[in-house]
Design an enzyme around this catalytic site. Structure first.
Site, mmCIF file in Angstrom:
data_model
loop_
_atom_site.group_PDB
_atom_site.id
_atom_site.type_symbol
_atom_site.label_atom_id
_atom_site.label_comp_id
_atom_site.label_asym_id
_atom_site.label_seq_id
_atom_site.Cartn_x
_atom_site.Cartn_y
_atom_site.Cartn_z
ATOM 1 N N MET A 123 -0.309 -3.150 8.657
ATOM 2 C CA MET A 123 -0.828 -3.071 7.348
ATOM 3 C C MET A 123 -2.078 -4.306 7.066
ATOM 4 O O MET A 123 -1.888 -5.553 7.539
ATOM 5 C CB MET A 123 0.065 -3.544 6.164
ATOM 6 C CG MET A 123 -0.513 -3.591 4.799
ATOM 7 S SD MET A 123 -1.501 -1.740 4.427
ATOM 8 C CE MET A 123 -2.762 -2.529 3.246
ATOM 9 N N GLU A 181 -9.576 4.594 6.467
ATOM 10 C CA GLU A 181 -8.746 4.646 7.754
ATOM 11 C C GLU A 181 -9.528 5.349 8.985
ATOM 12 O O GLU A 181 -9.389 5.145 10.010
ATOM 13 C CB GLU A 181 -7.442 5.562 7.256
ATOM 14 C CG GLU A 181 -6.523 4.920 6.268
ATOM 15 C CD GLU A 181 -6.175 3.515 6.589
ATOM 16 O OE1 GLU A 181 -6.045 3.298 7.692
ATOM 17 O OE2 GLU A 181 -5.584 2.609 5.638
ATOM 18 N N HIS A 197 -7.645 -1.760 14.792
ATOM 19 C CA HIS A 197 -7.742 -1.071 13.632
ATOM 20 C C HIS A 197 -7.729 -2.008 12.270
ATOM 21 O O HIS A 197 -8.296 -1.740 11.371
ATOM 22 C CB HIS A 197 -6.686 0.094 13.638
ATOM 23 C CG HIS A 197 -6.655 1.074 12.537
ATOM 24 N ND1 HIS A 197 -7.186 2.197 12.327
ATOM 25 C CD2 HIS A 197 -6.132 0.706 11.310
ATOM 26 C CE1 HIS A 197 -6.911 3.001 11.362
ATOM 27 N NE2 HIS A 197 -6.487 1.967 10.520
ATOM 28 N N GLU A 198 -6.653 -2.925 12.241
ATOM 29 C CA GLU A 198 -6.305 -3.785 11.470
ATOM 30 C C GLU A 198 -7.341 -4.567 10.828
ATOM 31 O O GLU A 198 -8.110 -4.729 9.735
ATOM 32 C CB GLU A 198 -4.984 -4.297 11.295
ATOM 33 C CG GLU A 198 -3.901 -3.262 11.408
ATOM 34 C CD GLU A 198 -3.728 -2.083 10.570
ATOM 35 O OE1 GLU A 198 -4.227 -2.396 9.355
ATOM 36 O OE2 GLU A 198 -3.534 -1.010 10.910
ATOM 37 N N GLU A 255 0.857 -1.238 -0.124
ATOM 38 C CA GLU A 255 -0.140 0.045 0.056
ATOM 39 C C GLU A 255 0.760 1.156 0.018
ATOM 40 O O GLU A 255 1.966 1.282 0.777
ATOM 41 C CB GLU A 255 -0.935 -0.201 1.121
ATOM 42 C CG GLU A 255 -1.817 1.229 1.112
ATOM 43 C CD GLU A 255 -2.971 0.962 2.487
ATOM 44 O OE1 GLU A 255 -4.089 1.279 2.310
ATOM 45 O OE2 GLU A 255 -2.276 0.844 3.458
ATOM 46 N N ASN A 279 -3.301 -6.373 5.309
ATOM 47 C CA ASN A 279 -3.670 -7.332 4.230
ATOM 48 C C ASN A 279 -4.587 -8.539 4.670
ATOM 49 O O ASN A 279 -4.603 -8.905 5.777
ATOM 50 C CB ASN A 279 -2.193 -8.000 4.188
ATOM 51 C CG ASN A 279 -1.099 -7.279 3.942
ATOM 52 O OD1 ASN A 279 -1.022 -6.248 3.160
ATOM 53 N ND2 ASN A 279 -0.137 -7.295 4.829
ATOM 54 N N GLY A 338 2.449 1.352 11.266
ATOM 55 C CA GLY A 338 2.415 0.637 12.238
ATOM 56 C C GLY A 338 1.802 -0.859 12.127
ATOM 57 O O GLY A 338 2.304 -1.663 12.481
#
Length: 886
Positions: free
Chosen positions: A291, A348, A325-326, A155, A293, A289
């Protein structure tokens, strides 16, 4: 064709080829730092073409063919899995590369008719060192041997550096990944492992299941000396943590957080987890921090791994929030994805909002929504600048897409969503989110699709027009509230730290907007909350009038508003006299907004200092954190003749608070008490210059070293910072040695950041040189910002940056260099005449460096530097008098 269209055409693919499935095989050669591979892309041509345009960057591409889909699907799959290319060969295509536009063009001898095809090609590239594409990182295993890990970070637009592809988020496809690697290494990717084939020479071929349809930037694979926890069943989802060898003992907290998150989000969204499994993968060197995926989330180590018994609550909360968050992205971003990068803010911002909801459910005693107020304030520090930006704006080039990943996207965007949720009610908001996800699963959307879904269940509220007023223009308002007979009167105006004529750059018009539709919550406390939508009337904006009785009128009740607030006249006196009637977030907003209004010239510095004296028995660490930030800048105005008077003021303000709380942990303290002690120690030991605090910190550090035990986690970073800032080069060396032999990733970060507080020239020079090689590339910008903000080290750090810019630029990804430079916002150095001597130098240096689509981030840093410098210069003349009055 117009200029804007021409620019778009430089970066957007033609749209005539729509991929549906990639069969990808990658074979790294770790000794040569290179990789090769083959890809078969099943696609549909929507019109007759003579060439197919895809993306490739820093790759060699060759041996391309095109075959009708029905005749070649099996052959394409076998080739990508490593079989002979002779099977089912298609028509050859001529390959040409366009490095400037990061494209690969496959040209045919004749026109290709619309229909379904398989495009196959071979490719090769270099394994990188700059934390993007397919790159290398290193770690020391338990016996001290340096080992290598090879992983992807794609990203925003770096999938094209890993394999030829149609690298736009709207062009979703299924991915079948196969990796070749040495037999003793571990491989992980988005989907579960489905087959392993042993190869000659001590190698193996690992094939993974097909993924769901997803965007190219979500593809992930990692190879190295990993080990994994046993998979646990988290509500039907196989869940593991994958770590560099030797780190399995640091995974328990991550598993606990992730198990809760999978349950929470499945219920909140009313949709099952969309992938087949979930691996949380720790990467020693990682640009962000983490990602998102799909099914294979990658993290920097300190945002995933910890020993909970030796970690502070802010450190645990940070890990919990990053994981949440992820995982939220698995639905909001991976299942439903923005159509183009202008919409990445919503991915985000929504993941930020949802992560706090989730963490607040997991550990409500951590008061995560209050702490989020401090993070929102960081975004406000940018959004009050004329060089701010609209949250959503047109994105064309790859570096413009990268520039979207800033505090405005995450924090201002996240707070706008919280503001809307609190205005509409949590149940209605969630119902709209569920409708949006059900409607758009597996496809791509525009921002307005979510607004329309929420508006449809809002009970007639104008959600779309309200949110358009916040998303498509920059800035935010400041509301002024006053009490008149029987009512509260609220007026609004755009907030700006500088007058328009004072802004440093006139190259672009001010980005601060106007005429927001502002959700305002007012409570006549104790009483019912009144929800009003405060917008412009025809011909202007009439004041908002809200009837109140004899209670305490609280505007922005609950504290979720995305605006500054000034209480005026006797209403301000009422509020300050009843601080104990406000919530912690409301008190934080009062202090933070008062300081912002002081910087902007709406209020006087003496008014702010008087407010700090009224905090009494304030026990919220976020409130004192806002005071700490303000005092750091006021202290720069006191340097010289008023230094000792200012330090005495800080001691008189904070010492009684720490004496009341106690220097040592007292039994089962609340999380807030644990956090606030660290704030007090830092304040007293740095800008307060308190000898007693210096002695306490030194004794605590030496005692822990002598016992071979870590410092108490709640005060560890504060103690280390005071030891380094108040000590000699010998103290620096002791902390440096601990940095070099950390117990875990969090310990390494703590000691690194403490080193940046050094005050002696020898130590400052050493930490600066450590940033060129010893400090991990992922941490350089974090350390450099601290050094530039250090009033003693700042000038040295700036000069070092000028002299070593090219050396750093070779080591760091370009977006990290922008973050390094952004630290000049805190670089306020006055000369002997009291003038800010580095303002011109920082601007002239930036003018000689090409920042491309990230230029606005540089302009923001330079404007904020002017804001801070103007305050310091203006306050310097009266600081002695102000301190005497305070």
């Amino acid at each position: 064709m117009g200029t804007e269209q021409a620019e778009d055409a430089d970066y957007r693919l033609p749209g005539t080829a729509l991929p549906s499935r990639y069969v990808l095989s990658v074979a790294p050669d770790f000794d040569e730092r290179s990789f090769s591979g083959e890809v078969a892309i099943e696609l549909t041509l929507t019109e007759a073409v003579s060439r197919i345009v895809a993306n490739a960057a820093e790759l060699e591409v060759h041996d391309a063919t095109l075959s009708p889909a029905g005749a070649t699907r099996a052959a394409g799959a076998s080739r990508a899995a490593g079989a002979s290319r002779a099977a089912g060969a298609g028509a050859p295509l001529e390959v040409s590369l366009d490095a400037a536009r990061e494209r690969v063009v496959f040209a045919a001898d004749s026109t290709i008719e619309p229909g379904d095809y398989v495009l196959t090609c071979s490719f090769a590239g270099r394994i990188g060192e700059r934390l993007q594409g397919f790159y290398r990182s290193t770690f020391a295993d338990p016996d001290g041997t340096e080992r290598e890990i090879f992983s992807t970070h794609l990203e925003a637009t770096d999938a094209r550096r890993a394999f030829p592809c149609f690298d736009e988020p709207e062009l979703k496809a299924v991915f079948s990944v196969t990796l070749e690697l040495p037999d003793d290494l571990f491989a992980v990717s988005n989907a579960p492992e489905v087959a392993v084939e042993r190869l000659p020479g001590g190698r193996k071929r690992v094939r993974f299941e097909d993924t769901m349809r997803m965007s190219t930037y979500l593809v992930a694979y990692a190879i190295g000396p990993f080990e994994a926890t046993e998979a646990i069943d988290a509500g039907g989802v196989p869940l593991r943590v994958v770590v560099p060898r030797g780190s399995l003992g640091l995974t328990s907290f991550a598993l606990q957080v992730a198990t809760h998150a999978l349950s929470y989000f499945s219920e909140y969204f009313d949709l099952p987890y969309p992938a087949q499994k979930l691996d949380l993968v720790a990467i020693p060197d990682f640009a962000m921090g983490a990602m998102e995926n799909l099914g294979c989330i990658t993290f920097r180590e300190q945002d995933l791994l910890c020993n909970p018994a030796e970690s502070s609550i802010p450190e645990l909360a940070r890990i919990g929030e990053v994981i949440d968050h992820e995982i939220a992205h698995m639905w909001f971003g991976d299942l439903v994805t923005m159509r183009w990068w202008n919409g990445v803010w919503l991915n985000e911002a929504f993941a930020t909002f949802m992560s706090i909801c989730c963490l607040d459910d997991f550990r409500p005693e951590w008061n995560r929504w209050v702490t989020f107020g401090t993070e929102k304030d960081m975004a406000f520090g940018i959004d009050g600048l004329h060089s701010t930006r609209a949250i959503e704006f047109p994105v064309r080039s790859p570096d413009e897409a990268d520039a979207m990943f800033d505090w405005l996207t995450y924090l201002k965007g996240g707070n706008i969503l919280r503001m809307v949720e609190q205005y509409l009610g949590a149940d209605r908001f969630r119902e709209g989110v569920r409708k949006y996800l059900r409607t758009h699963a597996y496809v791509n959307t525009e921002t307005t699709d979510l607004w329309d879904a929420i508006e449809s269940v809002s009970g007639g509220r104008p959600v779309r027009s309200m949110l358009d007023s916040w998303i498509f223009q920059g800035g935010h308002p400041v509301l002024t509230a006053s009490r008149e007979e029987g009512e509260i009167v609220v007026t609004a105006q755009p907030f700006a730290f500088l007058l328009d004529e004072d802004r440093p750059s006139r190259d672009h018009p001010s980005a601060i907007g106007r005429d927001w539709l502002v959700p305002v919550l007012v409570e006549d406390r104790p009483g019912e909350i009144v929800r009003e939508l405060f917008g412009p009337a025809p011909g202007g904006r009439d004041p908002l009038r809200v009837p109140v009785g004899s209670g305490l009128p609280v505007v922005n009740a609950g504290g979720s508003g995305t605006y500054r607030l000034r209480y005026s006249g006797r209403l301000r006196d009422e509020i300050v006299d009843h601080l104990d009637s406000l919530s912690a977030l409301e008190r934080f907003n009062l202090v933070s907004d008062s300081w912002a209004c002081t910087l902007a010239g709406f209020s006087a510095t003496r008014e702010f200092l008087a407010l700090t004296r009224r905090l009494g028995r304030e026990d919220d660490p976020n409130v004192w954190g806002a005071v700490e930030n303000a005092l750091a800048l006021i202290g720069l105005a006191a340097l010289g003749k008023a230094e000792e008077a200012f330090a005495a003021f800080v001691r008189s303000l904070v010492s009684p608070q720490l004496d009341r709380l106690g220097w040592e942990l007292a039994g089962a303290e609340s999380p807030d008490h644990q956090r606030i002690r660290a704030v007090f120690i830092t304040l007293l030991g740095t800008i307060g210059r308190d000898p007693g605090t210096h002695a306490f910190a030194r004794e605590a550090f030496e005692g822990s070293s002598a016992r071979g035990e870590p410092l108490p986690p709640s005060i560890a970073e504060a103690v280390l910072t005071v030891v380094v800032s108040s000590g000699s080069s010998e103290a620096f060396e002791e902390v440096r040695d601990c940095f070099r032999k950390p117990g875990d990733p969090l310990s390494r970060a703590r000691h690194l950041f403490a080193l940046c507080a050094a005050h002696d020239t020898e130590s400052i020079d050493e930490i600066l040189h450590m940033l060129l090689s010893e400090v991990r590339a992922q941490d350089v910008h974090l350390a450099y910002r601290r050094l530039l903000a250090n009033p003693v080290a700042g000038a040295m750090a700036w000069q070092f940056l000028v002299e070593h810019w090219d050396e750093l630029a070779k080591r760091l990804p370009s977006h990290a260099m922008v973050r390094v430079y952004a630290g000049v916002s805190n670089l306020v150095q006055l000369d002997s005449d009291g003038e800010p001597r580095l303002l011109l130098a920082t601007r002239e240096f930036a003018a000689t460096r090409p920042f491309g689509g990230r230029q606005r981030l540089i302009e923001q840093a330079l404007e904020r530097q002017v804001v801070n410098a103007r305050f310091v210069v203006a306050t310097r003349q009266s600081i002695a008098e102000l301190l005497a009055e305070a």
